[in-house]
Design a protein around this motif. Structure first.
Motif, PDB file in Angstrom:
ATOM      1  N   TYR A  41       0.905  -1.173  -0.065  1.00  0.00           N
ATOM      2  CA  TYR A  41       0.040  -0.001   0.075  1.00  0.00           C
ATOM      3  C   TYR A  41       0.936   1.309   0.028  1.00  0.00           C
ATOM      4  CZ  TYR A  41      -3.912   3.580   1.275  1.00  0.00           C
ATOM      5  OH  TYR A  41      -4.610   4.297   1.260  1.00  0.00           O
ATOM      6  N   TYR A  42       1.130   1.709  -1.086  1.00  0.00           N
ATOM      7  CA  TYR A  42       1.920   3.126  -1.305  1.00  0.00           C
ATOM      8  C   TYR A  42       0.949   3.999  -2.169  1.00  0.00           C
ATOM      9  CZ  TYR A  42       4.173   1.493  -5.726  1.00  0.00           C
ATOM     10  OH  TYR A  42       4.443   1.334  -6.929  1.00  0.00           O
ATOM     11  N   GLU A  43       1.430   5.324  -2.169  1.00  0.00           N
ATOM     12  CA  GLU A  43       0.949   6.278  -3.076  1.00  0.00           C
ATOM     13  C   GLU A  43       2.016   7.236  -3.311  1.00  0.00           C
ATOM     14  OE1 GLU A  43      -3.710   6.741  -1.585  1.00  0.00           O
ATOM     15  OE2 GLU A  43      -2.102   7.437  -0.371  1.00  0.00           O
ATOM     16  N   ALA A  44       2.112   7.614  -4.676  1.00  0.00           N
ATOM     17  CA  ALA A  44       3.222   8.807  -4.964  1.00  0.00           C
ATOM     18  C   ALA A  44       2.483   9.457  -6.157  1.00  0.00           C
ATOM     19  CB  ALA A  44       4.376   7.994  -5.161  1.00  0.00           C
ATOM     20  N   GLY A  45       2.918  10.961  -6.183  1.00  0.00           N
ATOM     21  CA  GLY A  45       2.371  11.718  -7.232  1.00  0.00           C
ATOM     22  C   GLY A  45       3.338  12.938  -7.147  1.00  0.00           C
ATOM     23  N   ALA A  64       0.859   7.358  -8.770  1.00  0.00           N
ATOM     24  CA  ALA A  64       0.925   5.755  -8.894  1.00  0.00           C
ATOM     25  C   ALA A  64       0.529   5.377  -7.757  1.00  0.00           C
ATOM     26  CB  ALA A  64       2.367   5.359  -9.092  1.00  0.00           C
ATOM     27  N   ARG A  65      -0.225   4.225  -7.710  1.00  0.00           N
ATOM     28  CA  ARG A  65      -0.886   3.860  -6.158  1.00  0.00           C
ATOM     29  C   ARG A  65      -0.727   1.966  -6.441  1.00  0.00           C
ATOM     30  NH1 ARG A  65      -6.333   2.359  -4.385  1.00  0.00           N
ATOM     31  NH2 ARG A  65      -6.545   3.215  -2.014  1.00  0.00           N
ATOM     32  N   ASP A  66      -0.252   1.597  -5.248  1.00  0.00           N
ATOM     33  CA  ASP A  66      -0.268   0.090  -5.167  1.00  0.00           C
ATOM     34  C   ASP A  66      -1.124  -0.104  -4.103  1.00  0.00           C
ATOM     35  OD1 ASP A  66       0.115  -2.433  -5.666  1.00  0.00           O
ATOM     36  OD2 ASP A  66       2.186  -2.538  -4.213  1.00  0.00           O
ATOM     37  N   ALA A  67      -2.133  -1.051  -4.092  1.00  0.00           N
ATOM     38  CA  ALA A  67      -3.103  -1.393  -2.933  1.00  0.00           C
ATOM     39  C   ALA A  67      -3.481  -2.749  -3.243  1.00  0.00           C
ATOM     40  CB  ALA A  67      -4.427  -0.560  -2.919  1.00  0.00           C
ATOM     41  N   GLY A  68      -2.661  -3.917  -3.079  1.00  0.00           N
ATOM     42  CA  GLY A  68      -3.074  -5.197  -3.533  1.00  0.00           C
ATOM     43  C   GLY A  68      -3.337  -5.492  -4.776  1.00  0.00           C
TER      44      GLY A  68
END
Length: 365
Positions: A41-45, A64-68
């Motif tokens: 679970y990460y977010e970057a912008g 960009a977002r990673d959530a499973g």
């Protein structure tokens, strides 16, 4: 520094952010295999705004977002639009934005991508965070009308978006319909319309908003043709005192669906109403530490309330030692399966009760 150089710098503003979360749960998985502990679970912008002329500016952000399994971390254009000012006075203004624009809905939809502007690490159920359908709500390709007016002790703002038809990504299709091959196909978001009227008293001691969203989801493959007409409305209210803030929002989702299986000449129709409401209290211990609690309830079907309702009790705190940094921790007690990301729990039966711990650290510039 010359005046020209200073003017060029003033016309350009840049920003960026990154946040990393950790989740541990009992009962069901959230954003990865959280029953074993998950860092998925990460977010970057990163983005900016450039003033081309006094009446024209450009704004955009990559995200960009990673959530499973529901979000794979790929970089996408979060928003990218031109803002043309049509009229301006000392206390009012009107503009039109064209491109990929952010959609205001409720208090937090248009800023949901930034950890620092959310009311908690995880959003209330109203924002469909666990459904993996963020692209249906956050932004639209089209035109947006924006107008504001400021009085001596209050302000008003109106925003409306008219989006064009747009293909829905395969990830969102999977999140909506499941991973079974029989539901693989093409999906399109047709004629999305957003509108919001918001306002507040001086200093935003009281804030309120009324929001509206309507669209049609069209889906087809070799065996099924389906459409879903959805209307989502929300009422939002917030009170801010020196130490305490109270926020409440209520939303109603009305949908009408049509499913056709041409091979057997079968037509099926249906309609449903889903209600969601929450209330959150934030207490500022000092200018760096805030504690909060929220009760969040979702009623999936008015006709079967005991079978389709779900509730979440959240306890949390956040610490901002400096403007650029935020650290937060929260505990969620969940009853019901509506808030559970189904795509993270494939091939398993969902537990009716879950407990979830979420930690997150964020940096912005």
């Amino acid at each position: 520094m010359t005046a020209t150089t200073q003017a060029n710098q003033d016309s350009l503003s840049l920003h960026g952010f990154f946040s990393q979360g950790y989740l541990y749960s009992k009962g069901n998985d959230f954003f990865g295999e959280s029953t074993d502990g998950s860092w998925e679970y990460y977010e970057a912008g990163a983005g900016g705004r450039y003033r081309v002329a006094p009446y024209l500016s450009l704004a955009g952000q990559f995200f960009a977002r990673d959530a499973g399994r529901g979000d794979n971390g790929s970089v996408r254009t979060d928003y990218l639009y031109a803002d043309l000012r049509l009229a301006q006075s000392n206390n009012a203004g009107t503009s039109i934005r064209v491109g990929r624009v952010r959609n205001p809905f409720g208090f937090y939809n248009s800023t949901r991508d930034v950890f620092f502007t959310r009311p908690s690490i995880l959003l209330p159920q109203q924002y469909l965070e666990s459904f993996g359908v963020r692209e249906l709500l956050f932004s639209s390709d089209g035109a947006q009308f924006h107008s504001y007016w400021e009085g001596d002790n209050h302000h008003l703002e109106f925003t409306s978006t008219f989006g064009k038809n747009d293909k829905i990504s395969s990830d969102t299709v999977t999140n909506m319909f499941g991973a079974g091959s029989s539901l693989n196909g093409d999906a399109e978001l047709q004629s999305p319309v957003f509108a919001q009227l918001s306002g507040g008293l001086a200093g935003d001691r009281w804030k309120a908003a009324l929001s509206y969203y309507n669209t049609t989801l069209a889906f087809s493959n070799t065996s099924i043709v389906a459409s879903l007409d959805a209307t989502l409305m929300a009422a939002s209210l917030q009170y801010n005192a020196e130490k305490l803030s109270l926020t409440g929002e209520y939303s109603l989702l009305s949908s009408n669906s049509v499913f056709v299986i041409p091979a057997v000449n079968l037509v099926s129709t249906g309609n449903s109403k889903t209600e969601t409401a929450y209330i959150q209290a934030d207490y500022r211990l000092d200018n760096k530490v805030t504690a909060y609690t929220r009760f969040d309830h979702r009623l999936g079907n008015r006709e079967r309330p005991n079978e389709t309702d779900s509730s979440i009790l959240t306890l949390g705190a956040r610490w901002e030692p400096r403007k650029q940094w935020r650290f937060a921790a929260e505990i969620h007690g969940i009853r019901g399966t509506a808030p559970i990301p189904a795509i993270d729990n494939r091939n398993t039966s969902l537990a009716e009760r879950s407990e979830l711990i979420v930690l997150m650290a964020g940096y912005r510039f």
